[in-house]
Scaffold this active site. Sequence first.
Site, PDB file in Angstrom:
ATOM      1  N   ASP A 134       0.809  -1.216   0.000  1.00  0.00           N
ATOM      2  CA  ASP A 134       0.000   0.000   0.000  1.00  0.00           C
ATOM      3  C   ASP A 134       0.846   1.270   0.000  1.00  0.00           C
ATOM      4  OD1 ASP A 134      -2.568  -0.774  -0.342  1.00  0.00           O
ATOM      5  OD2 ASP A 134      -3.252  -0.377   1.690  1.00  0.00           O
ATOM      6  N   ASP A 457     -10.466  -7.350  10.598  1.00  0.00           N
ATOM      7  CA  ASP A 457     -10.420  -8.795  10.797  1.00  0.00           C
ATOM      8  C   ASP A 457     -11.571  -9.275  11.667  1.00  0.00           C
ATOM      9  OD1 ASP A 457      -9.423  -7.486  12.996  1.00  0.00           O
ATOM     10  OD2 ASP A 457      -7.423  -8.333  12.861  1.00  0.00           O
TER      11      ASP A 457
END
Length: 743
Positions: A134, A457
């Site tokens: 990223d 998550d």
Amino acid sequence: MSKTEALPLYERKHLKKIIPRLIELTILFLCFSLLGYRLLHLKNHGFIWLVALLCESWFTFIWILVVNIKWNPIAIKTYPERLLQRNLELPPLDMFVTTADPVLEPPIITVNTVISLLSMDYPANKLACYLSDDAASPLTYFCLVEASEFAKLWIPFCKKYNVPVRAPFRYFSDQSLFTGNSSSEFQEDWNIMKGEYTRLCQKIEEAAQKSVPCELTGDFAAFVDIDRRSHPTIIKVISENKEGLPDGLPPIVYISREKRPNHAHHFKAGAMNVLARVSGVMTNAPVMLNVDCDMFANNPQVVLHAMCLLLGVKDETDCGFVQFPQQFYDGLKDDPFGNQMVVMIKYLGRGLAGHQGPLYGGTGCFHRRKVIYGSSPEDKSGHGKMNIGDLEKTFGKSTKFNKFVAQALSSSSRTAESPESISKSIDEACQVASCGYEYGTSWGKEVGWIYGSTTEDALTGLNIHWRGWRTMWLTTNPKGFLGSAPSCGPNTLIQQKRWSTGLLEILFTPKSPFLGTLLGRLEFKQCLDYHYFLLWGPRSIFEICYAALPAYCILTNTNFLPKVNEPAILIPISIFVIFNTYCVSEYIQTNQSIKSWWNNHRMARIIAMTAWLCGFLSVIFKILRLSETVFEVTKKEQSSSIEDSDEKPGRFTFDNSPVFVPGTVILMVNLIALGIGFSSFIQRRGGQIEWGIGELVCSIWVVLCFWAFLKGLFEKGKYGIPSSTIYKSAALVFVFVQIYKSS
């Protein structure tokens, strides 16, 4: 059916815990007794006892959640040798590694993780590794290319000598890993590999010291004048294994998704969804593994262990994903920062396994692709046999990708059709990695990694449990994956702040566990399990209030505990003694020291009153639309063992972050109270003092828990609390003192 095929690939064992259950129920009974005592005498004591009642009610509720989690622990044992003996067609596996900053997450750590994954005991033609960057860093891409060249030598070496640890930095730093083979051929090969790895490290180190790691031409031309916040998609196929060799180098793909300032990128969740789509058009493996860049595969057979569960269950519903615990290497002695989670892994992890399954931990997790694509357990035909229009509405308008989505949804974990060529799929992969691809689709809502929380998550795992899937918790020997735990105060608290922020955000999303129980298929016990973690943020308020109570009572000459001559004093004393003795026993049973228990206990108090409080306030400000939550990357270190003589391993460090202000305030308040209390005790007669030994002991206990902060008041440099933090804390203490004077 042969005898081998009749044997199960795994076994579930219900663990007996009669004595622990009795202790847990005893503590719960004492907590209710204390609440009953408070209610009976509340009108005689007023506001202080009301605050104590509220705090103790909250602590009792949290203990109920703990008892619920730990009530029915389960251990799972897998048999990978039985899996190999069955001669099954092993399913392909796509492996995802995510990194976001080459400074906070040094590339040497990332490439070691990648190399460990590429060299696992699994057919190379069944593996594919995808790295999401990223930061769009040419340094990361350069290091990955160099690592792929090293891996061509490393993989045959590992397979030839059955190397026990496949991350080269760990293998070459631990003499015990290669003393078992003394043949001259091994020694010669070992020296060659050691030299190759040393050269790899030198190349990476030299590249990292340059502003640009190499000439930005050829394959590196895409990184010319790159802006990490605004750039097109970059996808590079570094290796492909076109021959399909089972002992060759698995495919390696570098991905930096498109970023534009006016498009939300959704942090790690967005990166994971791009990985799912890109891999879907390139390899489309029915099983996916994701790891953080510092979480290398420590057990070479970790994939086989996971496959024992994914392939061994009679009903796929029982295994939506397989979660390995986050465990760490080179942990500092006695766990001074309380972040190695040894006891939590053993007791809470096994307890969660006894319900609907563990929460998704964000790393070390094996997913069924169709589960990530939103499939439900009862949907045997693949998302209700979606037509082309439904597929486009749900998954986007890539015809090729949707073709493989339909195949993934209708296939088992054993079979799934994959594209013919990876390199020929780059154009399609760039399309599904574009920042506008998700608009008007279900990505981040019902499909893929779910948006709305910085702990994507836990929210994604909750969405999977919501649909009725069960999940599995697996620990192996040797440990499946190992990573690096933060080794200083600021990094530990930053990590905890991000977790508490994201977990609390989940409560305010349409996917909250309460709604999951009412409207979805989330079991009630699992709902309680989730709330234990999601309520970390609000716990800070009650922890701070309770830590301030003894100081307030000493300053105002009141009491919040029964007097020593009252029989009721035995209730809080019993809770204190039994609870802490029980906790110490858990640490001893996991081969931890008593000092390790103390470090974890004091850090639990520090984290609750600092990091969790900041996380709680971040969510409140977000709800009030005063600010947005920020995803803060935790700095990764290759080793927690500090050899530099200028460093002091285990010493708490500080910086200018506001996260240290609440802890400093609590410490100062209790120090002032103890000073005034001792002065009052000397000047007054015993009958004039309302507070007693209970308040005194509690205040001293708080100071002991914040001993690191106390030393920080007198230290200099990074071991000292910055003067700006001290001034801010002193101002808040002044306000607290004025409140007590007016009461």
